[in-house]
Enzyme design. Structure first.
Site, short mmCIF file in Angstrom:
data_model
loop_
_atom_site.label_atom_id
_atom_site.label_comp_id
_atom_site.label_asym_id
_atom_site.label_seq_id
_atom_site.Cartn_x
_atom_site.Cartn_y
_atom_site.Cartn_z
CG ASP A 98 62.18 51.86 -83.93
OD1 ASP A 98 61.51 52.35 -84.78
OD2 ASP A 98 63.11 52.30 -83.38
CG ASP A 100 65.21 55.91 -88.36
OD1 ASP A 100 65.92 56.23 -89.71
OD2 ASP A 100 63.48 56.09 -88.40
CG ASP A 292 66.15 53.49 -81.15
OD1 ASP A 292 65.43 53.37 -81.43
OD2 ASP A 292 66.90 54.86 -81.37
#
Length: 346
Positions: A98, A100, A292
């Site tokens: 991922d 961000d 996250d």
């Protein structure tokens, strides 16, 4: 004659009474449906608000599991590195990342979510050792501008916009350069643009709200919105979405995301990329997915279903997750990736 007229009149009155009863029943039915619809919409909005609260670190104290218990079930990927490498022995590692909150820190302005130079160097080295993909809710072109590494695979808009490396590599040498391009939701583009423009107008009066057009999805960021305004924001988003049954809303980390209702997510994107690499049906492949956000759970679940590789959740707080391991922040992600690279060199 009079008696016959009375019969006719009596029948007419009965019909009128029956019609009135039918109309009342119809009115009550319509009203009931309207009430139920409002309850459904308001219930959904209330659910969004609770979900918005849950994504805020200030609300994590309400979790039933304490930090120690959670870490026992989701140990640090750095602490378990040797065991992870033992499990991957003799298998092709494939990396899915991922962006961000994983490769870059979470920042107030999404347009300034730059990765550090040291992280970029690490990811470049990683891609030279293993097939590596960025899987993000961001627009593919936008995240490419952040990362600026041509040798990666990019899956933007939660996997709705996928492109392979812009130059040939040892992992796709049998394919021509730039041939991998997958966009399963192009028919939704005009709809997404329309929703984006409406949401920009609707959220203007709410300080701190930011609407981002990620091509195949729209993100409404509320990281800088006062919590007292979250209810208003959720209702404004609802007022737009009610006219678009082919779009759905999902909750991310301080963001509401609107995307097509088609059955496609980060887990599907992971499978597609493995297939593109010719590794979909291999027993000797070891995918590792690091993320996250709630949207990354689709990929974590997919790996569990496949019983191959594992997911790593990046979080400082206990969360419900299908990931097997955890890391606390992007700096720990970089440490983990560096250790993978160093091991490959040995």
């Amino acid at each position: 004659m009079t008696q016959q007229q009375n019969v006719v009149m009596s029948e007419t009155k009965s019909e009128v009474v029956a019609q009135n009863k039918s109309l009342r029943r119809g009115y009550i039915s319509i009203r009931r449906r309207s009430i139920l619809k409002n309850l459904e919409i308001n219930g959904r909005v209330n659910g969004w608000i609770e979900s918005m609260k849950a994504s805020s670190p200030t609300h994590h104290s309400s979790l039933s599991q304490d930090q120690t218990s959670w870490i026992l079930h989701h140990p640090s990927a750095l602490d378990m590195f040797d065991q992870i490498m033992e499990a991957s022995k003799g298998k092709q590692i494939v990396m899915f990342l991922d962006y961000d909150g994983t490769l870059s820190p979470i920042v107030e302005d999404p347009n300034r979510a730059f990765m550090s130079n040291s992280m970029r160097k690490t990811v470049r080295k990683l891609a030279r050792c293993f097939p590596t993909a960025i899987v993000t809710g961001r627009c593919k072109d936008k995240v490419y501008n952040f990362v600026r590494l041509a040798e990666l695979y990019y899956a933007g808009s939660h996997g709705l916009d996928i492109k392979g490396p812009t130059r040939s590599s040892k992992y796709n040498k049998d394919r021509k350069s730039e041939t991998l391009l997958f966009q399963p939701a192009t028919q939704f583009l005009p709809m997404i643009d329309g929703v984006y423009q409406q949401l920009v107008d609707k959220t203007k009066p709410i300080p701190g709200a930011m609407v981002e057009n990620n091509k195949f999805c729209v993100s409404v960021h509320f990281r800088c919105v006062d919590e007292k305004k979250w209810n208003e924001l959720a209702h404004q988003v609802k007022s737009v979405l009610k006219d678009y049954p082919k779009l759905r809303l999902t909750q991310g980390r301080k963001v509401l995301e609107i995307r097509p209702t088609i059955k496609w997510d980060k887990g599907k994107a992971l499978e597609f990329l493995l297939e593109s690499l010719g590794l979909a049906n291999c027993n000797d492949v070891f995918p590792i997915y690091i993320g996250d956000d709630r949207s990354d759970e689709d990929a974590f679940k997919k790996l569990r279903d496949r019983r191959q590789g594992f997911g790593i959740l990046v979080s400082k707080f206990p969360k419900e997750t299908s990931a097997l391991y955890s890391l606390q922040e992007p700096n720990e992600v970089m440490d983990f990736l560096q250790r993978l690279v160093e091991l490959k060199k040995v």
